[in-house]
Design a protein around this motif. Structure first.
Motif, PDB file in Angstrom:
ATOM      1  N   SER A   1     -90.272  30.826 -55.570  1.00  0.00           N
ATOM      2  CA  SER A   1     -89.054  31.012 -56.168  1.00  0.00           C
ATOM      3  C   SER A   1     -89.430  32.117 -57.067  1.00  0.00           C
ATOM      4  CB  SER A   1     -88.848  29.941 -57.293  1.00  0.00           C
ATOM      5  OG  SER A   1     -89.948  29.511 -57.917  1.00  0.00           O
ATOM      6  N   PRO A   2     -88.353  33.200 -57.403  1.00  0.00           N
ATOM      7  CA  PRO A   2     -88.565  34.141 -58.430  1.00  0.00           C
ATOM      8  C   PRO A   2     -88.905  33.728 -59.695  1.00  0.00           C
ATOM      9  CG  PRO A   2     -86.031  33.475 -58.112  1.00  0.00           C
ATOM     10  CD  PRO A   2     -86.870  32.809 -57.214  1.00  0.00           C
ATOM     11  N   GLN A   3     -89.894  34.721 -60.379  1.00  0.00           N
ATOM     12  CA  GLN A   3     -90.634  34.410 -61.437  1.00  0.00           C
ATOM     13  C   GLN A   3     -89.316  34.705 -62.647  1.00  0.00           C
ATOM     14  OE1 GLN A   3     -93.650  33.128 -62.297  1.00  0.00           O
ATOM     15  NE2 GLN A   3     -93.350  32.814 -60.128  1.00  0.00           N
ATOM     16  N   PRO A   4     -89.191  34.123 -63.898  1.00  0.00           N
ATOM     17  CA  PRO A   4     -88.367  34.341 -64.843  1.00  0.00           C
ATOM     18  C   PRO A   4     -88.631  35.547 -65.292  1.00  0.00           C
ATOM     19  CG  PRO A   4     -89.773  32.711 -65.476  1.00  0.00           C
ATOM     20  CD  PRO A   4     -89.891  32.749 -63.877  1.00  0.00           C
ATOM     21  N   GLU A   5     -87.668  36.361 -65.870  1.00  0.00           N
ATOM     22  CA  GLU A   5     -88.015  37.731 -66.508  1.00  0.00           C
ATOM     23  C   GLU A   5     -88.715  37.641 -67.777  1.00  0.00           C
ATOM     24  OE1 GLU A   5     -85.559  41.497 -68.081  1.00  0.00           O
ATOM     25  OE2 GLU A   5     -84.491  40.132 -66.984  1.00  0.00           O
ATOM     26  N   ARG A   6     -89.822  38.366 -68.001  1.00  0.00           N
ATOM     27  CA  ARG A   6     -90.428  38.096 -69.044  1.00  0.00           C
ATOM     28  C   ARG A   6     -89.612  38.778 -70.258  1.00  0.00           C
ATOM     29  NH1 ARG A   6     -96.296  38.040 -69.977  1.00  0.00           N
ATOM     30  NH2 ARG A   6     -96.356  38.736 -67.731  1.00  0.00           N
ATOM     31  N   GLN A   7     -89.845  37.997 -71.487  1.00  0.00           N
ATOM     32  CA  GLN A   7     -89.011  38.361 -72.536  1.00  0.00           C
ATOM     33  C   GLN A   7     -90.007  39.338 -73.334  1.00  0.00           C
ATOM     34  OE1 GLN A   7     -86.514  36.074 -74.782  1.00  0.00           O
ATOM     35  NE2 GLN A   7     -85.726  35.048 -73.146  1.00  0.00           N
ATOM     36  N   ARG A   8     -89.315  40.356 -73.873  1.00  0.00           N
ATOM     37  CA  ARG A   8     -89.943  41.243 -74.915  1.00  0.00           C
ATOM     38  C   ARG A   8     -90.552  40.340 -76.288  1.00  0.00           C
ATOM     39  NH1 ARG A   8     -88.973  43.743 -79.723  1.00  0.00           N
ATOM     40  NH2 ARG A   8     -87.054  43.157 -79.686  1.00  0.00           N
ATOM     41  N   PRO A   9     -91.882  40.439 -76.423  1.00  0.00           N
ATOM     42  CA  PRO A   9     -92.434  39.854 -77.452  1.00  0.00           C
ATOM     43  C   PRO A   9     -91.799  40.338 -78.871  1.00  0.00           C
ATOM     44  CG  PRO A   9     -94.393  40.448 -76.057  1.00  0.00           C
ATOM     45  CD  PRO A   9     -93.159  41.115 -75.445  1.00  0.00           C
ATOM     46  N   ARG A  10     -91.348  39.493 -79.843  1.00  0.00           N
ATOM     47  CA  ARG A  10     -90.855  40.279 -81.160  1.00  0.00           C
ATOM     48  C   ARG A  10     -92.276  40.907 -81.777  1.00  0.00           C
ATOM     49  NH1 ARG A  10     -88.266  35.315 -84.181  1.00  0.00           N
ATOM     50  NH2 ARG A  10     -90.061  34.405 -83.245  1.00  0.00           N
ATOM     51  N   TRP A  11     -91.821  41.890 -82.841  1.00  0.00           N
ATOM     52  CA  TRP A  11     -92.813  42.647 -83.321  1.00  0.00           C
ATOM     53  C   TRP A  11     -92.530  42.959 -84.836  1.00  0.00           C
ATOM     54  CZ3 TRP A  11     -91.914  47.573 -85.302  1.00  0.00           C
ATOM     55  CH2 TRP A  11     -90.700  48.154 -84.896  1.00  0.00           C
ATOM     56  N   GLY A  12     -93.482  43.316 -85.419  1.00  0.00           N
ATOM     57  CA  GLY A  12     -93.071  43.583 -86.972  1.00  0.00           C
ATOM     58  C   GLY A  12     -94.286  44.563 -87.231  1.00  0.00           C
ATOM     59  N   TYR A  13     -94.469  45.230 -88.486  1.00  0.00           N
ATOM     60  CA  TYR A  13     -94.908  46.523 -89.022  1.00  0.00           C
ATOM     61  C   TYR A  13     -94.871  46.247 -90.592  1.00  0.00           C
ATOM     62  CZ  TYR A  13     -97.522  50.830 -89.372  1.00  0.00           C
ATOM     63  OH  TYR A  13     -98.542  51.699 -89.986  1.00  0.00           O
ATOM     64  N   PHE A  14     -96.159  45.992 -91.138  1.00  0.00           N
ATOM     65  CA  PHE A  14     -96.254  45.936 -92.619  1.00  0.00           C
ATOM     66  C   PHE A  14     -96.923  47.057 -93.079  1.00  0.00           C
ATOM     67  CE2 PHE A  14     -98.863  44.801 -96.317  1.00  0.00           C
ATOM     68  CZ  PHE A  14     -97.991  44.197 -96.999  1.00  0.00           C
ATOM     69  N   THR A  15     -96.151  47.955 -94.114  1.00  0.00           N
ATOM     70  CA  THR A  15     -96.632  48.994 -94.784  1.00  0.00           C
ATOM     71  C   THR A  15     -97.287  48.557 -96.053  1.00  0.00           C
ATOM     72  OG1 THR A  15     -94.816  49.662 -95.878  1.00  0.00           O
ATOM     73  CG2 THR A  15     -94.802  50.200 -93.655  1.00  0.00           C
ATOM     74  N   GLY A  16     -97.018  47.583 -96.528  1.00  0.00           N
ATOM     75  CA  GLY A  16     -97.763  47.399 -97.933  1.00  0.00           C
ATOM     76  C   GLY A  16     -96.965  47.976 -99.033  1.00  0.00           C
ATOM     77  N   GLY A  17     -95.841  48.794 -98.900  1.00  0.00           N
ATOM     78  CA  GLY A  17     -95.024  49.615 -99.820  1.00  0.00           C
ATOM     79  C   GLY A  17     -94.427  48.552-100.946  1.00  0.00           C
ATOM     80  N   PRO A  18     -94.088  49.361-102.045  1.00  0.00           N
ATOM     81  CA  PRO A  18     -93.543  48.399-103.052  1.00  0.00           C
ATOM     82  C   PRO A  18     -91.998  48.127-102.916  1.00  0.00           C
ATOM     83  CG  PRO A  18     -93.817  50.525-103.758  1.00  0.00           C
ATOM     84  CD  PRO A  18     -94.373  50.550-102.353  1.00  0.00           C
ATOM     85  N   ASP A  19     -91.257  48.878-102.104  1.00  0.00           N
ATOM     86  CA  ASP A  19     -89.812  48.947-101.811  1.00  0.00           C
ATOM     87  C   ASP A  19     -89.621  48.343-100.530  1.00  0.00           C
ATOM     88  OD1 ASP A  19     -87.163  49.361-101.286  1.00  0.00           O
ATOM     89  OD2 ASP A  19     -87.022  50.553-102.673  1.00  0.00           O
ATOM     90  N   ILE A  20     -89.218  47.161-100.244  1.00  0.00           N
ATOM     91  CA  ILE A  20     -89.319  46.320 -98.933  1.00  0.00           C
ATOM     92  C   ILE A  20     -88.178  47.043 -98.080  1.00  0.00           C
ATOM     93  CG2 ILE A  20     -87.735  44.652 -99.789  1.00  0.00           C
ATOM     94  CD1 ILE A  20     -90.788  44.283 -97.220  1.00  0.00           C
ATOM     95  N   ALA A  21     -87.077  47.306 -98.795  1.00  0.00           N
ATOM     96  CA  ALA A  21     -85.749  48.041 -98.145  1.00  0.00           C
ATOM     97  C   ALA A  21     -86.229  49.340 -97.452  1.00  0.00           C
ATOM     98  CB  ALA A  21     -84.597  48.118 -98.913  1.00  0.00           C
ATOM     99  N   GLU A  22     -87.195  49.971 -98.327  1.00  0.00           N
ATOM    100  CA  GLU A  22     -87.341  51.211 -97.956  1.00  0.00           C
ATOM    101  C   GLU A  22     -88.247  50.998 -96.750  1.00  0.00           C
ATOM    102  OE1 GLU A  22     -90.218  54.881-100.163  1.00  0.00           O
ATOM    103  OE2 GLU A  22     -88.480  53.942-101.195  1.00  0.00           O
ATOM    104  N   GLU A  23     -89.188  50.142 -96.842  1.00  0.00           N
ATOM    105  CA  GLU A  23     -90.227  49.902 -95.847  1.00  0.00           C
ATOM    106  C   GLU A  23     -89.742  49.845 -94.463  1.00  0.00           C
ATOM    107  OE1 GLU A  23     -92.788  46.129 -94.537  1.00  0.00           O
ATOM    108  OE2 GLU A  23     -93.352  47.103 -96.518  1.00  0.00           O
ATOM    109  N   VAL A  24     -88.730  48.925 -94.555  1.00  0.00           N
ATOM    110  CA  VAL A  24     -87.841  48.856 -93.031  1.00  0.00           C
ATOM    111  C   VAL A  24     -87.201  50.036 -92.625  1.00  0.00           C
ATOM    112  CG1 VAL A  24     -86.161  47.507 -91.947  1.00  0.00           C
ATOM    113  CG2 VAL A  24     -87.484  46.222 -93.478  1.00  0.00           C
ATOM    114  N   GLN A  25     -86.538  50.815 -93.551  1.00  0.00           N
ATOM    115  CA  GLN A  25     -86.138  51.945 -93.227  1.00  0.00           C
ATOM    116  C   GLN A  25     -87.388  52.986 -92.492  1.00  0.00           C
ATOM    117  OE1 GLN A  25     -82.585  52.625 -92.927  1.00  0.00           O
ATOM    118  NE2 GLN A  25     -83.399  54.028 -91.701  1.00  0.00           N
ATOM    119  N   THR A  26     -88.453  52.877 -93.179  1.00  0.00           N
ATOM    120  CA  THR A  26     -89.384  53.943 -92.874  1.00  0.00           C
ATOM    121  C   THR A  26     -89.716  53.512 -91.408  1.00  0.00           C
ATOM    122  OG1 THR A  26     -89.957  54.449 -94.882  1.00  0.00           O
ATOM    123  CG2 THR A  26     -91.747  54.736 -93.528  1.00  0.00           C
TER     124      THR A  26
END
Length: 298
Positions: free
Chosen positions: A2-27
């Motif tokens: 039987s055909p193999q199910p399509e592999r889902q893309r793992p979810r990811w994150g990146y932590f910068t340690g910056g003081p402004d979280i909204a700016e971090e996401v934008q960066t």
């Protein structure tokens, strides 16, 4: 076959340690070309910390899941002397009022939260390690379950572990400090792995597979239903070095292709100079490393 199910893309994150979280996401979005799935924050029990409202608002705006490293220690106190946060003290009910308040705040947040109390308990730098403060594997599991019980009725919060698998030359090798001793019977809803390639002079240069692989294998061998789907890489990083690009390429290949792939979050804070061990883990200002990371997640 039987055909193999399509592999889902793992979810990811990146932590910068910056003081402004909204700016971090934008960066990160500007550098990578995509919004990260995870938003990481660190909150301390000391001082009865809460998840910052800015983190909640940013996660809500970008439909992100928040990874909360809920750190349980007294700043400036050596872990083996930090008896205020031993497992028995947690079980005594001393912190129950704070736990109740924290749970109420987390529930009201209304965003998905992966909550990690007692990060890296198998590292002797934590007051909950079984080689410090009279703790045992049994008392740790009891303290974990006691803490997690405050979140039982919150559908947006999952409570799990983040185990250490760093390339440190002086690990705690006592049998009672095995990852399995913390995981089995804990009821953890997920099991994270933290793994860092510190590199010379304090440690050998090791591949991501060499750092993460032993911990992954130990967890996968546990006879827990669905354990493979519960594993994620909660924090990882690589020091500067000529082989850094290859390390990142191989690390992302490993987390994407091992089994069904692991969700993961890169720790990109510049901590160089904070101690002999700390490094500049960031890659956003390292063009070649950034390209390798971007190619691996987009």
């Amino acid at each position: 076959s039987s055909p193999q199910p399509e592999r889902q893309r793992p979810r990811w994150g990146y932590f910068t340690g910056g003081p402004d979280i909204a700016e971090e996401v934008q960066t990160v979005q500007d550098a990578i070309g995509a919004v990260p799935d995870f938003l990481t924050t660190f909150v301390g029990w000391h001082g009865e910390g809460q998840i910052p409202e800015a983190v909640i608002e940013t996660a809500r705006a970008h439909k992100q899941t928040v990874i909360v490293f809920w750190e349980v220690y007294t700043p400036g106190v050596f872990p083996s002397e930090d008896s205020a946060f031993s497992c028995n003290e947690i079980l005594s009910g001393r912190y129950d009022e704070y736990l109740e308040q924290f749970a109420q705040t987390a529930g009201r947040a209304g965003v998905p939260i992966l909550l990690i109390p007692f990060p890296e308990p198998n590292g002797k730098w934590t007051p909950q390690c079984v080689v410090t403060n009279g703790n045992t594997a049994e008392s740790f599991r009891s303290a974990f379950k006691h803490t997690a019980s405050f979140f039982d009725n919150l559908p947006n919060v999952r409570v799990g572990l983040a185990m250490n698998s760093n390339s440190v030359p002086d690990p705690v090798t006592a049998p009672e400090n095995a990852i399995s001793e913390y995981v089995l019977g804990s009821g953890a809803e997920f099991v994270g792995i933290d793994g860092f390639n510190f590199g010379p002079p304090q440690a050998p240069w090791l591949s991501a597979a060499a750092i993460l692989g032993p911990a992954v294998a130990e967890i996968e061998e546990l006879k827990i239903e669905g354990i493979a789907e519960k594993i994620m890489v909660t924090s990882f990083g690589c020091a500067l070095g000529e082989a850094r690009v290859v390390w990142i390429e191989e690390a992302l290949a490993y987390v994407r292709t091992h089994g069904a792939g692991f969700d993961f979050s890169y720790f990109g804070e510049n901590k160089a100079g904070q101690s002999d061990w700390e490094r500049d883990w960031g890659i956003l200002n390292d063009p070649n490393a950034l390209k390798a990371f971007r190619d691996g997640v987009v």
